[in-house]
Design an enzyme around this catalytic site. Structure first.
Site: not given
Ligand code: PLP
Length: 402
Positions: A138, A223, A252
């Site tokens: 994700f 990521d 986050k």
């Molecule tokens: C939450 C998340 C995102 C997206 O972050 P947003 O602030 O909602 O755009 C991207 N990568 C990972 C691994 C995430 O957990």
């Protein structure tokens, strides 16, 4: 403050907020540390932390003070002018990392978009612009990060997909080798998959990916939006694996609830994105930077990483004991305080059963109960959560046939 109360708020939400989220099950009016309170002042233990955002708990006094002071001093001037806070934050983040430079954004998706632009700029210099990411990953909800996301359901209805992305199975080095073409410029992955089901990379696999990238002149991009910022026991997730990416994103928990994202690139790549080639109006305002700087100071003062490791090991061990009596529970997995209980069926009903005992949990990848407590929880709070999980499991077990 003139409160509406939950009934009125739900009505306004239904009528006036675009309904892209499931109707929230709970209504909260305040938080303190690891606890949230509803309008009747019922106390919930929060093992979701706003999806790994309020990692130092709610209303942390040092962060509240830093934000209030900065709000009363200077909130925003744009990146056309320099402020006193943001460069200090950049120095702090790099001082705990490999040598490099940081770009500030506002969210995880925006940080990953920056990583993708960085990789394309790097690759296009040699005629390559494809990025390989992982199944079940994700990376966000914008069009480029959706194209990188390895879960087709999020892309459905939003075709055409942005070109230049493909996915391979996670933790499978042969599949990755097979997918690399003369168009490939980068590999993007989460060191621990979050939304996909709390699935850590094999350390050996990450080392092989690193080697592959070095051999083929590919960028390795991590990521760390969910697994970074101390969640798995090191400030940056890559430090837990001993594998350095060429660039990585975070968001986050970076400012403990204020919207902030960022990506870091190694010093040798600091001249890929040139002046005027990437920007963000709100990126790295003095206000959010003050919050993020306060987060780093709390990490140091309160030895947060040591707590993540000790509470994480404890929770993992105790959860293992609790689930061993239930056949529908398959395993506990994760790292630090990023924990998943793997079921043989969808985890939503179990999460709901646990909520009845006033513990907030999440699910991930359909069949995983996801636990993301604040990183500064005490042993007593961990024990309270374990009690509530045990009680929720017992209730849930009565409702199903094993
Ligand atoms: C939450 C998340 C995102 C997206 O972050 P947003 O602030 O909602 O755009 C991207 N990568 C990972 C691994 C995430 O957990």
């Amino acid at each position: 403050m003139n409160w509406n109360g939950s009934e009125k708020s739900f009505e306004l939400f239904k009528n006036y907020v675009l309904q892209t989220y499931p109707t929230p099950g709970q209504y909260f009016v305040r938080g303190k540390g690891a606890y949230l309170y509803d309008e009747k002042d019922v106390e919930y233990l929060d093992f979701a932390s706003g999806i790994s955002v309020c990692n130092l708990g709610h209303a942390h006094p040092a962060i509240a003070k830093a934000v209030a002071d900065q709000a009363a001093t200077l909130v925003h001037i744009s990146n056309l002018y320099l402020n006193d806070v943001t460069p200090r934050l950049a120095e702090k983040l790099i001082s705990k990392c490999f040598d490099g430079a940081v770009f500030f954004a506002n969210s995880g998706a925006e940080a990953n978009e920056g990583l993708i632009k960085f990789a394309r700029k790097f690759g296009n210099a040699t005629g390559r612009n494809h990025i390989i990411s992982m199944d079940n990953s994700f990376h966000g909800r914008t069009l480029a990060t959706l194209a990188a996301t390895g879960r087709a359901k999020y892309r459905k209805g939003f075709e055409p997909d942005m070109p230049g992305f493909s996915q391979v199975p996670y933790n499978d080095i042969e599949a990755l080798k097979g997918a690399i073409t003369d168009q490939t410029c980068a590999i993007l992955l989460e060191p621990v998959q979050g939304e996909g089901g709390i699935l850590p990379a094999d350390p050996g696999y990450l080392k092989q990916v690193r080697q592959l990238c070095d051999e083929k002149n590919l960028l390795l991009l991590f990521d760390e939006v969910q697994c970074g910022m101390g969640r798995i026991g090191t400030l940056y997730a890559w430090q837990s694996f001993g594998v350095e990416p060429d660039a990585f994103s975070m968001a986050k928990a970076l400012a403990n609830g204020l919207p902030m994202g960022a990506f870091v690139v190694k010093r040798k790549y600091a001249n890929i994105l040139l002046p005027g080639e990437h920007a963000s109006t709100f990126g790295g305002t003095p206000l959010v930077s003050a919050a993020a700087l306060a987060v780093q100071e709390v990490f140091e003062k309160e030895d947060i990483l040591a707590n993540v490791n000790s509470q994480g090991e404890y929770l993992m061990r105790q959860l293992g004991k609790i689930i061993s009596q239930y056949k529908f529970c398959k395993a506990v997995r994760g790292k630090g305080l990023m924990l998943g209980v793997v079921l043989d069926r969808p985890a939503g009903a179990l999460s709901a059963a646990i909520l009845k005992h006033k513990l907030i949990t999440l699910t991930a990848g359909e069949t995983v109960l996801r636990l993301l407590p604040p990183l500064n929880i005490t042993r007593a709070e961990a024990d309270l959560a374990l009690e509530r999980i045990a009680a929720g499991l017992a209730d849930y077990a009565k409702t199903i046939e094993e």
